[in-house]
Design an enzyme around this catalytic site. Sequence first.
Site, short mmCIF file in Angstrom:
data_model
loop_
_atom_site.label_atom_id
_atom_site.label_comp_id
_atom_site.label_asym_id
_atom_site.label_seq_id
_atom_site.Cartn_x
_atom_site.Cartn_y
_atom_site.Cartn_z
N GLY A 9 102.86 35.20 115.63
CA GLY A 9 101.42 34.96 115.75
C GLY A 9 101.05 33.83 114.83
N ALA A 11 98.44 31.54 115.03
CA ALA A 11 97.09 30.99 114.93
C ALA A 11 96.86 30.70 113.45
CB ALA A 11 96.07 31.98 115.48
N ARG A 33 103.75 33.25 120.83
CA ARG A 33 103.89 33.52 122.27
C ARG A 33 103.98 32.19 123.05
NH1 ARG A 33 100.05 35.69 125.95
NH2 ARG A 33 98.50 35.31 124.34
N ALA A 76 93.62 41.99 116.49
CA ALA A 76 93.61 43.45 116.35
C ALA A 76 93.40 44.09 117.72
CB ALA A 76 92.48 43.86 115.40
N SER A 128 92.93 39.43 102.68
CA SER A 128 91.61 38.82 102.58
C SER A 128 91.67 37.46 101.92
CB SER A 128 90.65 39.70 101.78
OG SER A 128 89.40 39.04 101.67
N LYS A 182 90.86 47.47 103.14
CA LYS A 182 90.41 46.15 103.62
C LYS A 182 89.10 46.30 104.40
CE LYS A 182 89.94 41.91 104.53
NZ LYS A 182 89.87 41.39 105.84
N HIS A 185 86.41 46.69 101.93
CA HIS A 185 86.21 45.35 101.34
C HIS A 185 85.24 44.56 102.21
CE1 HIS A 185 86.99 41.02 101.52
NE2 HIS A 185 87.23 41.08 100.22
N ASN A 186 85.48 44.56 103.51
CA ASN A 186 84.61 43.80 104.40
C ASN A 186 83.20 44.38 104.43
OD1 ASN A 186 86.97 42.41 104.94
ND2 ASN A 186 86.52 42.21 107.11
N GLU A 189 81.58 43.16 101.49
CA GLU A 189 81.31 41.74 101.75
C GLU A 189 79.99 41.59 102.53
OE1 GLU A 189 84.71 39.51 103.51
OE2 GLU A 189 83.39 39.15 105.22
N TYR A 190 79.81 42.42 103.55
CA TYR A 190 78.56 42.39 104.33
C TYR A 190 77.36 42.67 103.41
CZ TYR A 190 80.48 42.68 109.18
OH TYR A 190 81.08 42.46 110.39
N LYS A 260 82.33 40.80 113.60
CA LYS A 260 83.50 41.11 114.41
C LYS A 260 83.84 42.60 114.38
CE LYS A 260 86.21 37.55 113.05
NZ LYS A 260 85.33 36.44 112.63
N HIS A 451 67.78 78.43 109.74
CA HIS A 451 69.04 77.83 109.28
C HIS A 451 69.41 78.26 107.86
CE1 HIS A 451 69.48 75.58 112.90
NE2 HIS A 451 68.33 74.94 112.74
C1 6PG Z 1 88.31 38.25 104.60
C2 6PG Z 1 87.23 38.38 105.64
C3 6PG Z 1 87.78 38.26 107.01
C4 6PG Z 1 86.82 38.46 108.16
C5 6PG Z 1 85.51 37.79 108.09
C6 6PG Z 1 84.72 37.97 109.38
O1 6PG Z 1 88.40 39.18 103.82
O2 6PG Z 1 89.03 37.26 104.57
O3 6PG Z 1 86.61 39.60 105.51
O4 6PG Z 1 88.76 39.24 107.14
O5 6PG Z 1 87.45 37.89 109.26
O6 6PG Z 1 84.79 38.10 107.00
O7 6PG Z 1 83.88 39.05 109.38
P1 6PG Z 1 82.65 39.13 110.38
O8 6PG Z 1 82.93 38.21 111.54
O9 6PG Z 1 82.58 40.55 110.83
O10 6PG Z 1 81.47 38.67 109.61
#
Ligand code: 6PG
Length: 475
Positions: A9, A11, A33, A76, A128, A182, A185-186, A189-190, A260, A451
Amino acid sequence: DKANIGVTGLAVMGRNLARNLARNGQRVAVHNRHRERTDELISRFGDEGNFLATGSLRELVDTLERPRRLVIMVKAGAPTDAVIDELVPMLDSGDVLVDAGNANFTDTRRREAALIDRGVHFVGAGVSGGEEGALHGPSIMPGGSTDAYRELEPILRSIAANVDGTPCVTHVGADGAGHFVKMVHNGIEYADMQLIAETYDLLRKVLGREPAEIAETFRRFNTGRLNSYLIEITAEVLGHVDSRTSRPFVDVVLDQAEQKGTGRWTVQNALELASPVTGIAEAVFARSISGQPRLRADAAGLPGPSAEPVVDDPERFVADVERALYASKIIAYAQGFDQIRAGSETYEWNIDLGAIATIWRGGCIIRAEFLDRIRAAYDQTSGPAGLLADDDFREALGEAQDSWRRVVATATAAGVPVPGISTALAYYDTVRAQRLPAALIQGQRDYFGAHTYRRTDREGVFHTEWSADRSEHEA
Ligand code: 6PG
Protein backbone atom coordinates in the site's frame (compact mmCIF):
# COMPACT_ATOMS: atom_id res chain seq x y z
CA ASP A 1 19.39 -10.63 0.16
CA LYS A 2 16.09 -10.65 2.00
CA ALA A 3 14.22 -7.67 3.42
CA ASN A 4 13.58 -7.39 7.16
CA ILE A 5 10.27 -5.62 6.69
CA GLY A 6 7.69 -5.19 3.95
CA VAL A 7 5.11 -2.53 3.17
CA THR A 8 2.08 -3.02 0.98
CA GLY A 9 0.00 0.00 0.00
CA LEU A 10 2.13 2.85 -1.30
CA ALA A 11 -0.25 5.79 -1.25
CA VAL A 12 1.34 8.74 0.48
CA MET A 13 1.18 7.34 4.06
CA GLY A 14 2.56 3.94 3.05
CA ARG A 15 5.19 5.46 0.81
CA ASN A 16 6.40 7.81 3.51
CA LEU A 17 6.46 5.05 6.09
CA ALA A 18 8.51 2.88 3.71
CA ARG A 19 10.92 5.77 3.11
CA ASN A 20 11.22 6.40 6.84
CA LEU A 21 12.04 2.72 7.36
CA ALA A 22 14.64 2.72 4.58
CA ARG A 23 16.22 5.96 5.75
CA ASN A 24 16.67 4.37 9.15
CA GLY A 25 18.60 1.40 7.87
CA GLN A 26 15.85 -1.17 7.35
CA ARG A 27 15.80 -3.30 4.19
CA VAL A 28 12.30 -2.60 2.97
CA ALA A 29 10.37 -4.71 0.48
CA VAL A 30 7.63 -2.61 -1.11
CA HIS A 31 4.49 -3.54 -2.98
CA ASN A 32 1.46 -1.78 -4.39
CA ARG A 33 -1.58 -3.18 -6.16
CA HIS A 34 -0.79 -1.00 -9.16
CA ARG A 35 2.87 -1.39 -10.02
CA GLU A 36 3.36 2.26 -11.12
CA ARG A 37 3.39 3.48 -7.52
CA THR A 38 6.12 1.03 -6.63
CA ASP A 39 8.21 2.11 -9.61
CA GLU A 40 7.64 5.77 -8.77
CA LEU A 41 8.83 5.22 -5.21
CA ILE A 42 11.99 3.53 -6.45
CA SER A 43 12.75 6.09 -9.16
CA ARG A 44 12.17 9.11 -6.93
CA PHE A 45 13.39 7.91 -3.58
CA GLY A 46 15.27 4.68 -4.26
CA ASP A 47 18.60 6.26 -3.29
CA GLU A 48 17.35 7.04 0.23
CA GLY A 49 17.99 3.51 1.41
CA ASN A 50 17.62 -0.17 0.79
CA PHE A 51 14.38 -0.89 -1.10
CA LEU A 52 13.35 -4.13 -2.77
CA ALA A 53 10.57 -3.59 -5.28
CA THR A 54 8.12 -6.46 -5.67
CA GLY A 55 5.35 -7.00 -8.20
CA SER A 56 2.91 -9.18 -6.27
CA LEU A 57 1.98 -10.08 -2.72
CA ARG A 58 3.49 -13.52 -3.38
CA GLU A 59 6.79 -11.93 -4.33
CA LEU A 60 6.58 -9.57 -1.37
CA VAL A 61 6.07 -12.45 1.05
CA ASP A 62 8.93 -14.43 -0.54
CA THR A 63 11.27 -11.46 -0.26
CA LEU A 64 10.92 -11.23 3.53
CA GLU A 65 13.21 -12.92 6.02
CA ARG A 66 11.46 -15.05 8.63
CA PRO A 67 9.64 -14.46 10.84
CA ARG A 68 8.19 -12.03 8.34
CA ARG A 69 7.25 -8.51 9.29
CA LEU A 70 4.74 -7.00 6.94
CA VAL A 71 2.98 -3.64 7.18
CA ILE A 72 -0.38 -3.11 5.50
CA MET A 73 -1.13 0.51 4.69
CA VAL A 74 -4.34 0.42 2.69
CA LYS A 75 -7.78 1.96 3.25
CA ALA A 76 -9.54 0.91 6.45
CA GLY A 77 -12.45 -1.49 6.14
CA ALA A 78 -13.03 -3.87 3.21
CA PRO A 79 -9.73 -3.10 1.39
CA THR A 80 -7.79 -4.09 4.54
CA ASP A 81 -9.75 -7.36 4.86
CA ALA A 82 -9.13 -8.13 1.19
CA VAL A 83 -5.35 -7.77 1.56
CA ILE A 84 -5.33 -9.83 4.77
CA ASP A 85 -7.37 -12.60 3.14
CA GLU A 86 -4.98 -12.78 0.22
CA LEU A 87 -1.87 -12.71 2.41
CA VAL A 88 -2.77 -15.12 5.15
CA PRO A 89 -2.48 -18.40 3.17
CA MET A 90 1.08 -17.37 2.24
CA LEU A 91 2.20 -16.69 5.81
CA ASP A 92 3.75 -18.99 8.37
CA SER A 93 3.42 -19.37 12.09
CA GLY A 94 5.34 -16.59 13.85
CA ASP A 95 4.95 -14.03 11.07
CA VAL A 96 3.81 -10.57 12.09
CA LEU A 97 1.21 -8.67 10.11
CA VAL A 98 0.85 -5.00 11.00
CA ASP A 99 -2.17 -2.90 10.04
CA ALA A 100 -0.96 0.68 10.26
CA GLY A 101 -4.15 2.26 8.89
CA ASN A 102 -6.92 3.96 10.84
CA ALA A 103 -8.88 0.76 11.46
CA ASN A 104 -11.75 0.55 13.87
CA PHE A 105 -10.43 -1.31 16.92
CA THR A 106 -13.36 -3.73 16.82
CA ASP A 107 -12.22 -4.82 13.34
CA THR A 108 -8.70 -5.19 14.68
CA ARG A 109 -9.89 -7.41 17.51
CA ARG A 110 -11.82 -9.58 15.06
CA ARG A 111 -8.83 -9.87 12.70
CA GLU A 112 -6.42 -10.66 15.49
CA ALA A 113 -8.68 -13.38 16.86
CA ALA A 114 -9.11 -14.91 13.40
CA LEU A 115 -5.36 -15.16 12.81
CA ILE A 116 -4.32 -16.40 16.24
CA ASP A 117 -5.15 -20.04 15.41
CA ARG A 118 -2.83 -19.94 12.41
CA GLY A 119 -0.04 -18.66 14.62
CA VAL A 120 0.11 -15.40 12.67
CA HIS A 121 0.48 -12.31 14.86
CA PHE A 122 -1.79 -9.49 13.86
CA VAL A 123 -0.84 -6.06 15.18
CA GLY A 124 -3.18 -3.10 14.79
CA ALA A 125 -0.92 -0.07 15.08
CA GLY A 126 -2.17 3.48 15.32
CA VAL A 127 0.12 5.84 13.43
CA SER A 128 -0.32 9.55 13.90
CA GLY A 129 1.33 12.57 12.40
CA GLY A 130 -0.07 12.70 8.91
CA GLU A 131 2.17 12.50 5.85
CA GLU A 132 5.02 14.45 7.40
CA GLY A 133 4.94 12.36 10.53
CA ALA A 134 5.02 9.11 8.58
CA LEU A 135 8.18 10.33 6.86
CA HIS A 136 10.03 12.11 9.64
CA GLY A 137 8.78 10.34 12.73
CA PRO A 138 5.22 9.52 13.74
CA SER A 139 3.78 8.61 17.10
CA ILE A 140 3.12 4.88 16.94
CA MET A 141 0.52 3.00 19.00
CA PRO A 142 0.85 -0.75 18.43
CA GLY A 143 -1.52 -3.28 19.96
CA GLY A 144 -1.30 -7.07 19.59
CA SER A 145 0.70 -9.59 21.56
CA THR A 146 3.89 -8.91 23.47
CA ASP A 147 5.64 -11.53 21.33
CA ALA A 148 4.71 -9.61 18.20
CA TYR A 149 5.84 -6.35 19.77
CA ARG A 150 9.20 -7.84 20.57
CA GLU A 151 9.67 -8.59 16.86
CA LEU A 152 8.76 -5.04 15.90
CA GLU A 153 10.13 -2.93 18.71
CA PRO A 154 13.62 -2.07 17.40
CA ILE A 155 12.26 -1.20 13.97
CA LEU A 156 9.42 0.92 15.33
CA ARG A 157 11.76 2.73 17.68
CA SER A 158 14.02 3.55 14.76
CA ILE A 159 11.28 5.33 12.82
CA ALA A 160 9.18 6.93 15.57
CA ALA A 161 9.38 10.57 16.62
CA ASN A 162 11.74 11.18 19.48
CA VAL A 163 11.29 13.49 22.46
CA ASP A 164 14.24 13.99 24.83
CA GLY A 165 15.74 10.70 23.71
CA THR A 166 12.50 8.74 24.17
CA PRO A 167 10.93 7.27 21.01
CA CYS A 168 7.21 7.93 20.66
CA VAL A 169 6.20 4.28 20.59
CA THR A 170 5.05 1.87 23.26
CA HIS A 171 3.22 -1.44 23.35
CA VAL A 172 -0.24 -0.16 24.18
CA GLY A 173 -1.88 -3.48 25.04
CA ALA A 174 -3.31 -6.66 23.52
CA ASP A 175 -5.36 -7.05 20.32
CA GLY A 176 -7.15 -3.79 19.40
CA ALA A 177 -5.65 -1.60 22.14
CA GLY A 178 -3.40 0.28 19.72
CA HIS A 179 -6.17 1.20 17.33
CA PHE A 180 -8.44 2.03 20.25
CA VAL A 181 -5.92 4.51 21.62
CA LYS A 182 -5.38 5.97 18.14
CA MET A 183 -9.15 6.40 17.86
CA VAL A 184 -9.31 8.32 21.13
CA HIS A 185 -6.27 10.34 20.02
CA ASN A 186 -8.31 11.44 17.02
CA GLY A 187 -11.32 12.19 19.22
CA ILE A 188 -9.15 14.42 21.37
CA GLU A 189 -7.79 15.97 18.19
CA TYR A 190 -11.38 16.83 17.18
CA ALA A 191 -12.08 18.37 20.61
CA ASP A 192 -8.88 20.41 20.64
CA MET A 193 -9.49 21.70 17.10
CA GLN A 194 -13.06 22.67 18.01
CA LEU A 195 -11.89 24.58 21.12
CA ILE A 196 -9.31 26.46 19.08
CA ALA A 197 -11.90 27.24 16.41
CA GLU A 198 -14.30 28.62 19.03
CA THR A 199 -11.53 30.78 20.43
CA TYR A 200 -10.90 32.20 16.98
CA ASP A 201 -14.62 32.79 16.47
CA LEU A 202 -14.87 34.71 19.75
CA LEU A 203 -11.92 36.95 18.99
CA ARG A 204 -13.37 37.58 15.56
CA LYS A 205 -17.01 38.15 16.45
CA VAL A 206 -16.83 39.65 19.92
CA LEU A 207 -13.72 41.80 19.44
CA GLY A 208 -14.10 42.28 15.69
CA ARG A 209 -10.50 41.31 15.01
CA GLU A 210 -9.20 40.28 11.61
CA PRO A 211 -7.72 36.82 10.91
CA ALA A 212 -4.19 38.22 10.56
CA GLU A 213 -4.42 39.84 14.00
CA ILE A 214 -5.83 36.66 15.48
CA ALA A 215 -2.96 34.74 13.88
CA GLU A 216 -0.64 36.95 15.93
CA THR A 217 -2.63 36.22 19.08
CA PHE A 218 -2.27 32.49 18.49
CA ARG A 219 1.42 32.94 17.81
CA ARG A 220 1.66 34.56 21.22
CA PHE A 221 -0.46 31.82 22.85
CA ASN A 222 1.98 29.37 21.32
CA THR A 223 4.86 30.78 23.33
CA GLY A 224 3.07 29.88 26.57
CA ARG A 225 1.42 26.86 28.13
CA LEU A 226 -0.82 26.32 25.08
CA ASN A 227 2.27 25.64 22.94
CA SER A 228 1.30 22.87 20.53
CA TYR A 229 1.34 21.78 16.92
CA LEU A 230 -2.38 22.57 16.54
CA ILE A 231 -1.99 26.15 17.82
CA GLU A 232 1.04 26.60 15.59
CA ILE A 233 -0.77 25.52 12.41
CA THR A 234 -3.83 27.56 13.44
CA ALA A 235 -1.69 30.71 13.31
CA GLU A 236 -0.36 29.63 9.91
CA VAL A 237 -3.84 29.00 8.48
CA LEU A 238 -5.24 32.26 9.90
CA GLY A 239 -2.30 34.25 8.56
CA HIS A 240 -2.64 32.79 5.08
CA VAL A 241 -4.05 35.05 2.33
CA ASP A 242 -5.87 33.55 -0.64
CA SER A 243 -3.91 34.33 -3.80
CA ARG A 244 -6.98 34.29 -6.02
CA THR A 245 -8.98 36.89 -4.06
CA SER A 246 -6.38 38.45 -1.76
CA ARG A 247 -8.81 37.79 1.06
CA PRO A 248 -8.00 35.88 4.23
CA PHE A 249 -7.92 32.19 3.31
CA VAL A 250 -10.28 31.38 6.19
CA ASP A 251 -12.91 33.64 4.60
CA VAL A 252 -12.96 31.86 1.27
CA VAL A 253 -13.12 28.28 2.55
CA LEU A 254 -16.58 26.69 2.71
CA ASP A 255 -17.49 26.46 6.39
CA GLN A 256 -18.55 22.81 6.36
CA ALA A 257 -16.19 20.61 8.36
CA GLU A 258 -15.73 17.09 7.10
CA GLN A 259 -14.76 13.96 8.97
CA LYS A 260 -13.59 10.52 8.08
CA GLY A 261 -15.10 8.77 11.08
CA THR A 262 -12.59 8.30 13.88
CA GLY A 263 -14.17 11.07 15.98
CA ARG A 264 -17.58 9.51 15.53
CA TRP A 265 -16.23 6.08 16.50
CA THR A 266 -14.78 7.59 19.65
CA VAL A 267 -18.18 8.91 20.68
CA GLN A 268 -19.99 5.70 19.73
CA ASN A 269 -17.60 3.73 21.89
CA ALA A 270 -17.82 6.29 24.69
CA LEU A 271 -21.59 5.79 24.79
CA GLU A 272 -21.04 2.07 25.13
CA LEU A 273 -18.52 2.51 27.93
CA ALA A 274 -20.66 5.25 29.57
CA SER A 275 -17.58 7.44 29.39
CA PRO A 276 -18.66 11.09 29.20
CA VAL A 277 -16.44 12.58 26.50
CA THR A 278 -18.66 15.62 26.14
CA GLY A 279 -15.92 17.71 24.51
CA ILE A 280 -15.35 15.16 21.75
CA ALA A 281 -19.09 14.68 21.25
CA GLU A 282 -19.69 18.42 20.87
CA ALA A 283 -16.81 18.61 18.42
CA VAL A 284 -18.24 15.81 16.29
CA PHE A 285 -21.72 17.37 16.39
CA ALA A 286 -20.36 20.83 15.61
CA ARG A 287 -18.84 19.37 12.43
CA SER A 288 -22.13 17.65 11.65
CA ILE A 289 -24.15 20.86 12.05
CA SER A 290 -21.68 22.79 9.90
CA GLY A 291 -22.13 20.17 7.20
CA GLN A 292 -25.93 20.54 6.99
CA PRO A 293 -26.57 23.52 4.70
CA ARG A 294 -30.33 22.97 4.56
CA LEU A 295 -30.68 23.02 8.32
CA ARG A 296 -28.56 26.14 8.48
CA ALA A 297 -30.46 27.88 5.68
CA ASP A 298 -33.80 27.14 7.34
CA ALA A 299 -32.58 28.47 10.70
CA ALA A 300 -30.77 31.48 9.28
CA GLY A 301 -33.57 33.96 10.03
CA LEU A 302 -33.80 33.18 13.75
CA PRO A 303 -33.14 36.29 15.86
CA GLY A 304 -29.94 36.81 17.82
CA PRO A 305 -29.46 38.86 20.99
CA SER A 306 -31.19 42.26 20.94
CA ALA A 307 -28.24 43.96 22.58
CA GLU A 308 -24.71 42.73 22.21
CA PRO A 309 -22.32 42.87 25.13
CA VAL A 310 -19.73 45.63 25.23
CA VAL A 311 -16.24 44.45 26.04
CA ASP A 312 -14.54 47.42 27.74
CA ASP A 313 -11.17 45.84 28.02
CA PRO A 314 -10.28 43.80 24.92
CA GLU A 315 -6.90 42.72 26.29
CA ARG A 316 -8.53 41.37 29.41
CA PHE A 317 -10.96 39.46 27.20
CA VAL A 318 -8.07 37.95 25.23
CA ALA A 319 -6.47 36.87 28.49
CA ASP A 320 -9.80 35.40 29.62
CA VAL A 321 -10.10 33.51 26.35
CA GLU A 322 -6.62 32.06 26.75
CA ARG A 323 -7.56 30.79 30.22
CA ALA A 324 -10.90 29.42 29.01
CA LEU A 325 -9.13 27.59 26.19
CA TYR A 326 -6.55 26.11 28.52
CA ALA A 327 -9.12 25.02 31.11
CA SER A 328 -11.38 23.50 28.44
CA LYS A 329 -8.42 21.69 26.99
CA ILE A 330 -7.61 20.15 30.36
CA ILE A 331 -11.20 18.88 30.58
CA ALA A 332 -11.24 17.53 27.02
CA TYR A 333 -8.00 15.62 27.55
CA ALA A 334 -9.09 14.42 30.98
CA GLN A 335 -12.25 13.02 29.38
CA GLY A 336 -10.33 11.35 26.56
CA PHE A 337 -7.83 9.76 28.92
CA ASP A 338 -10.69 8.60 31.09
CA GLN A 339 -12.21 6.88 28.08
CA ILE A 340 -8.90 5.08 27.57
CA ARG A 341 -8.92 4.05 31.21
CA ALA A 342 -12.51 2.79 30.88
CA GLY A 343 -11.71 0.93 27.64
CA SER A 344 -8.63 -0.57 29.20
CA GLU A 345 -10.71 -1.94 32.09
CA THR A 346 -13.53 -3.22 29.89
CA TYR A 347 -11.34 -4.90 27.29
CA GLU A 348 -8.65 -5.91 29.82
CA TRP A 349 -5.73 -4.14 28.22
CA ASN A 350 -3.96 -2.79 31.27
CA ILE A 351 -3.02 0.41 29.44
CA ASP A 352 -0.48 2.67 31.10
CA LEU A 353 -1.96 6.17 30.71
CA GLY A 354 1.34 7.86 31.52
CA ALA A 355 2.99 5.90 28.70
CA ILE A 356 0.29 7.06 26.28
CA ALA A 357 0.85 10.69 27.27
CA THR A 358 4.57 10.09 26.80
CA ILE A 359 4.26 8.84 23.21
CA TRP A 360 1.87 11.68 22.34
CA ARG A 361 4.45 14.32 23.22
CA GLY A 362 5.92 14.09 19.73
CA GLY A 363 5.03 12.99 16.22
CA CYS A 364 1.26 13.03 16.49
CA ILE A 365 -1.26 15.74 15.64
CA ILE A 366 -2.01 16.62 19.27
CA ARG A 367 1.69 16.77 20.19
CA ALA A 368 2.40 19.41 22.79
CA GLU A 369 4.40 20.13 25.87
CA PHE A 370 1.04 19.83 27.65
CA LEU A 371 1.29 16.05 27.26
CA ASP A 372 4.37 16.11 29.45
CA ARG A 373 2.27 17.63 32.23
CA ILE A 374 -0.31 14.90 31.68
CA ARG A 375 2.39 12.25 31.82
CA ALA A 376 3.55 13.66 35.15
CA ALA A 377 -0.02 13.68 36.47
CA TYR A 378 -0.57 10.02 35.54
CA ASP A 379 2.59 9.09 37.35
CA GLN A 380 0.72 10.16 40.50
CA THR A 381 -2.86 9.13 39.85
CA SER A 382 -4.82 6.42 38.07
CA GLY A 383 -8.48 6.89 39.05
CA PRO A 384 -11.37 8.15 36.93
CA ALA A 385 -10.92 11.75 38.06
CA GLY A 386 -7.57 11.54 36.33
CA LEU A 387 -6.18 14.96 35.62
CA LEU A 388 -8.76 16.56 37.89
CA ALA A 389 -7.13 14.80 40.82
CA ASP A 390 -3.75 16.28 40.00
CA ASP A 391 -2.70 19.27 42.09
CA ASP A 392 -1.18 21.24 39.22
CA PHE A 393 -4.23 20.83 37.01
CA ARG A 394 -6.57 21.60 39.91
CA GLU A 395 -4.69 24.79 40.49
CA ALA A 396 -4.80 25.73 36.79
CA LEU A 397 -8.56 25.11 36.67
CA GLY A 398 -9.10 27.10 39.84
CA GLU A 399 -7.15 30.04 38.48
CA ALA A 400 -8.94 29.88 35.15
CA GLN A 401 -12.49 29.42 36.28
CA ASP A 402 -13.59 33.05 36.69
CA SER A 403 -12.23 33.87 33.24
CA TRP A 404 -13.83 30.74 31.85
CA ARG A 405 -17.24 31.76 33.22
CA ARG A 406 -16.87 35.30 31.83
CA VAL A 407 -16.03 33.91 28.40
CA VAL A 408 -19.05 31.58 28.33
CA ALA A 409 -21.28 34.41 29.61
CA THR A 410 -19.98 36.87 27.03
CA ALA A 411 -20.25 34.33 24.21
CA THR A 412 -23.81 33.51 25.23
CA ALA A 413 -24.78 37.18 25.46
CA ALA A 414 -23.18 37.84 22.07
CA GLY A 415 -24.87 34.84 20.45
CA VAL A 416 -21.58 33.20 19.52
CA PRO A 417 -21.79 29.42 19.91
CA VAL A 418 -19.10 27.88 22.09
CA PRO A 419 -20.29 24.28 22.53
CA GLY A 420 -16.81 22.96 23.32
CA ILE A 421 -15.87 25.62 25.86
CA SER A 422 -19.26 25.58 27.56
CA THR A 423 -19.57 21.81 27.76
CA ALA A 424 -16.14 21.70 29.36
CA LEU A 425 -17.26 24.22 31.98
CA ALA A 426 -20.51 22.30 32.51
CA TYR A 427 -18.51 19.10 33.04
CA TYR A 428 -16.26 20.88 35.51
CA ASP A 429 -19.24 22.18 37.47
CA THR A 430 -20.99 18.81 37.29
CA VAL A 431 -18.18 16.64 38.58
CA ARG A 432 -17.29 19.05 41.39
CA ALA A 433 -20.92 19.45 42.58
CA GLN A 434 -21.71 17.83 45.90
CA ARG A 435 -25.35 17.35 44.97
CA LEU A 436 -26.76 16.82 41.48
CA PRO A 437 -30.36 17.06 40.25
CA ALA A 438 -30.00 13.38 39.36
CA ALA A 439 -32.03 12.87 42.55
CA LEU A 440 -34.99 14.54 40.86
CA ILE A 441 -34.54 12.38 37.79
CA GLN A 442 -34.70 9.30 39.99
CA GLY A 443 -37.95 10.65 41.44
CA GLN A 444 -39.39 11.22 37.98
CA ARG A 445 -38.38 7.72 36.86
CA ASP A 446 -39.96 6.21 39.92
CA TYR A 447 -43.13 8.28 39.39
CA PHE A 448 -43.84 7.30 35.81
CA GLY A 449 -42.30 3.87 35.65
CA ALA A 450 -41.80 2.53 39.19
CA HIS A 451 -38.10 2.37 38.34
CA THR A 452 -37.15 2.68 42.04
CA TYR A 453 -34.47 4.74 43.78
CA ARG A 454 -31.94 4.49 46.56
CA ARG A 455 -31.81 6.80 49.59
CA THR A 456 -28.98 8.79 51.08
CA ASP A 457 -29.86 7.71 54.63
CA ARG A 458 -30.74 4.01 54.31
CA GLU A 459 -29.53 0.95 52.44
CA GLY A 460 -31.92 -0.68 50.00
CA VAL A 461 -34.01 0.03 46.92
CA PHE A 462 -37.31 1.88 47.25
CA HIS A 463 -40.50 2.76 45.45
CA THR A 464 -43.12 5.37 46.34
CA GLU A 465 -46.81 4.71 45.59
CA TRP A 466 -47.19 7.95 43.65
CA SER A 467 -50.75 7.41 42.42
CA ALA A 468 -52.02 6.04 45.74
CA ASP A 469 -51.14 7.22 49.25
CA ARG A 470 -47.49 8.06 48.45
CA SER A 471 -46.25 5.63 50.99
CA GLU A 472 -42.77 4.26 50.47
CA HIS A 473 -41.80 0.62 50.52
CA GLU A 474 -38.75 -1.39 49.84
CA ALA A 475 -38.76 -2.76 46.30
C1 6PG B 1 -3.32 11.70 12.61
C2 6PG B 1 -4.68 12.11 12.11
C3 6PG B 1 -5.08 11.31 10.93
C4 6PG B 1 -6.47 11.55 10.37
C5 6PG B 1 -6.92 12.94 10.21
C6 6PG B 1 -8.27 13.02 9.52
O1 6PG B 1 -3.27 11.37 13.77
O2 6PG B 1 -2.35 11.73 11.86
O3 6PG B 1 -5.60 11.93 13.11
O4 6PG B 1 -5.03 9.97 11.31
O5 6PG B 1 -6.44 11.03 9.08
O6 6PG B 1 -6.88 13.67 11.34
O7 6PG B 1 -9.34 13.05 10.37
P1 6PG B 1 -10.75 13.60 9.89
O8 6PG B 1 -10.79 13.53 8.39
O9 6PG B 1 -11.77 12.71 10.50
O10 6PG B 1 -10.80 15.01 10.36
